[in-house]
Design an enzyme around this catalytic site. Structure first.
Site, mmCIF file in Angstrom:
data_model
loop_
_atom_site.group_PDB
_atom_site.id
_atom_site.type_symbol
_atom_site.label_atom_id
_atom_site.label_comp_id
_atom_site.label_asym_id
_atom_site.label_seq_id
_atom_site.Cartn_x
_atom_site.Cartn_y
_atom_site.Cartn_z
ATOM 1 N N ASP A 1 -1.037 -26.295 16.733
ATOM 2 C CA ASP A 1 -2.415 -26.797 16.766
ATOM 3 C C ASP A 1 -2.440 -27.906 16.292
ATOM 4 O O ASP A 1 -3.361 -28.981 16.798
ATOM 5 C CB ASP A 1 -3.529 -25.554 16.401
ATOM 6 N N GLU B 1 -10.259 -32.905 21.893
ATOM 7 C CA GLU B 1 -9.642 -32.541 23.537
ATOM 8 C C GLU B 1 -10.996 -31.514 24.017
ATOM 9 O O GLU B 1 -11.721 -31.042 23.663
ATOM 10 C CB GLU B 1 -8.691 -31.422 23.196
ATOM 11 N N ASP C 1 -8.042 -30.713 17.838
ATOM 12 C CA ASP C 1 -7.745 -29.725 19.257
ATOM 13 C C ASP C 1 -8.412 -28.321 18.903
ATOM 14 O O ASP C 1 -8.226 -27.618 17.972
ATOM 15 C CB ASP C 1 -6.187 -29.419 19.201
#
Length: 176
Positions: free
Chosen positions: A138, A66, A7
């Site tokens: 996160d 992502e 991420d």
């Protein structure tokens, strides 16, 4: 299969590693890499190195990142894109094929709804991986990326084994 999910962020980047064997998912590692307040190029270098170390130390076999989603600030989008680029470069340097997924696709794979709240994603990640304690947001998001990619890889493998191709609806979430 051992899967690394990322991420990306310009201040904090989440990484998560899971083992996937059929429906069985097992946590291997997670971290929230705090990139600090130094010069941006140095933060990107740190991110590149840490992802490379994680991929190597944990003998990762597949990876996913992502995609960037920012609807407000162009400068933020550019910095996120650069952090994402550093992560992608580290994964390519580690000789890994990389899947890419939108936030909605990741949420759909983990929660069942592409519009799920972050709290729901964190809850489902803990549930899927059998975790009792908390996971930094996160890192939970990165674990969700890894779980999403593991599911897509397994679906792709089952389709290939059955003699079928990978339909566009399955390929859409990740680049094959």
């Amino acid at each position: 299969m051992r899967v690394l999910g990322i991420d990306p962020g310009s201040r904090v980047t989440g990484i998560g590693i899971v083992d996937a064997a059929g429906a069985d998912l097992q946590l291997r590692h997670f971290a929230a890499l705090r990139l600090g307040d130094g010069a941006f190029p140095e933060r990107l270098g740190y991110l590149f190195r840490e992802i490379g170390v994680a991929a190597s130390e944990h003998k990762v076999e597949a990876a996913a990142v992502e995609t960037v989603y920012v609807k407000r600030n162009a400068e933020t989008a550019l910095k996120l894109g650069q952090a994402r680029g550093a992560a992608l470069a580290a994964l390519v340097e580690a000789d890994l094929a990389v899947g890419e997924y939108t936030p909605a696709r990741i949420k759909e794979a983990v929660v069942g709804r592409g519009s799920a709240a972050k709290e729901q994603v964190g809850f489902m990640v803990r549930r899927l991986l059998g975790l009792d304690g908390s996971v930094p947001e996160d890192a939970a998001d990165a674990l969700a990326v890894a779980v999403c990619h593991a599911h897509h890889l397994q679906a792709r493998s089952r389709l290939a084994a059955s003699g079928g191709g990978v339909p566009a609806s399955v390929r859409k979430g990740g680049r094959w």
